[in-house]
Design an enzyme around this catalytic site. Sequence first.
Site, PDB file in Angstrom:
ATOM      1  N   ARG A  47       0.740  -1.270   0.034  1.00 23.58           N
ATOM      2  CA  ARG A  47      -0.159  -0.026   0.150  1.00 23.58           C
ATOM      3  C   ARG A  47       0.903   1.284  -0.031  1.00 23.58           C
ATOM      4  O   ARG A  47       0.411   2.200  -0.380  1.00 23.58           O
ATOM      5  CB  ARG A  47      -0.959   0.070   1.359  1.00 23.58           C
ATOM      6  N   ASP A  71      -3.876  -2.859  -2.381  1.00 14.86           N
ATOM      7  CA  ASP A  71      -3.855  -3.315  -1.149  1.00 14.86           C
ATOM      8  C   ASP A  71      -4.899  -4.696  -1.276  1.00 14.86           C
ATOM      9  O   ASP A  71      -5.908  -4.934  -1.895  1.00 14.86           O
ATOM     10  CB  ASP A  71      -5.187  -2.244  -0.549  1.00 14.86           C
ATOM     11  N   VAL A  72      -4.359  -5.645  -0.441  1.00 14.22           N
ATOM     12  CA  VAL A  72      -5.050  -7.245  -0.495  1.00 14.22           C
ATOM     13  C   VAL A  72      -6.258  -7.083   0.064  1.00 14.22           C
ATOM     14  O   VAL A  72      -7.159  -8.110  -0.537  1.00 14.22           O
ATOM     15  CB  VAL A  72      -4.060  -8.152   0.145  1.00 14.22           C
ATOM     16  N   TYR A 163      -4.671 -11.818  15.278  1.00 16.68           N
ATOM     17  CA  TYR A 163      -3.445 -12.458  14.086  1.00 16.68           C
ATOM     18  C   TYR A 163      -3.846 -13.964  14.135  1.00 16.68           C
ATOM     19  O   TYR A 163      -4.045 -14.567  13.137  1.00 16.68           O
ATOM     20  CB  TYR A 163      -2.258 -12.186  14.901  1.00 16.68           C
ATOM     21  N   LYS A 167      -5.022 -16.138  10.857  1.00 18.27           N
ATOM     22  CA  LYS A 167      -4.027 -17.252  10.355  1.00 18.27           C
ATOM     23  C   LYS A 167      -4.586 -18.646  10.298  1.00 18.27           C
ATOM     24  O   LYS A 167      -4.219 -19.505   9.568  1.00 18.27           O
ATOM     25  CB  LYS A 167      -2.681 -17.134  11.476  1.00 18.27           C
ATOM     26  N   THR A 198      12.721 -10.709  11.077  1.00 18.57           N
ATOM     27  CA  THR A 198      12.785  -9.856   9.999  1.00 18.57           C
ATOM     28  C   THR A 198      12.753  -8.434  10.346  1.00 18.57           C
ATOM     29  O   THR A 198      12.654  -7.447   9.495  1.00 18.57           O
ATOM     30  CB  THR A 198      11.325 -10.183   9.327  1.00 18.57           C
TER      31      THR A 198
END
Length: 333
Positions: A47, A71-72, A163, A167, A198
């Site tokens: 985005r 944007d997914v 989350y 998931k 990450t």
Amino acid sequence: MSHDEKSEVSRTAEAPLALVLGGSRGLGLLIGRELLERGHRIVITARDTVELERAREQLDGWGPVLVRTCDVRDRHGIRQLVDELEEQVGPIEVLVTVAGVIQVAPLESLTVEHFDEAIETMLWGPVQAAMTVLPAMRRRGRGRIATITSIGGMVSPPHLLPYATAKFGAVGFSDGLAAALSGSGVTATTVVPGLMRTGSQDRAQFGGDAPKEYAWFAPAASLPLLSVDAERAARRIVEAVLRGKPMVVLTPMAWVGIRVRGLAPATTTRLMGLANRLLPSGPDHGGQHLVEGGRAGERLASRTVHALTVLGRRAAERTNEHVRPDRHEHPEG
């Protein structure tokens, strides 16, 4: 498409095309680099246009890279993107959906809107993307689809409920998709990582007592015994996806968690409940503004946490996860 992009596409038209949704930073950026090393052309999306340009610069020299703002959560936007690529660039041979959001907070600090954001990004995003590329892949009789899920989609950890909810759904979708595509020439890979270095602690969103939440999450996402090297993880992911493996679990702790959950589900839930009671509590109401990790770390101002997150902060610099001074507290990615 610009003249330069057309020239690059024409020059490498024989290379297979890979689309990485959420490829501007973190694991998505590293997966894009691995695909380039294996001779693919890639299109990375996010985005944030500034992050995309920085990602393009970081990948410059590795291979042909196109960037697209997308944007997914936007179904129409996903459809437009796929149509454009199929018509102007080439057939999409590989789809990897990485885009995600991490919200770290106790239940009492969460609202339904936090669940909406997580589910729309990390469940509906992969579903929409896969269902959009599938018709053309099935007609061609080939294709690779990968969904980056999480150990949080197999064992629900404390203070990560939106989350985990998203998931868990992504695992179910991707695993079922792999079975449904059996024999078609198209494969679906469910990627189940544990914690990876990450630099995600800088972009995660923290609620409740945000500095205290950051104090436990950031070291966990940085220390070698608890997290794994993200570059090595990206290599394993791309190898598994290109081989068409139905599932890849990346860390020893993830394997242990899955097995313990399978053998003793009630005990696992009780252990997660104990961990939940040991973590910081929040105000007894929802609607709280979530704070980006970089800001939460500044508020914490802990030398100990700063020392424990050295590897995570170095990873953030390498993977475009570090927080820019001009960013607002709600990340775009």
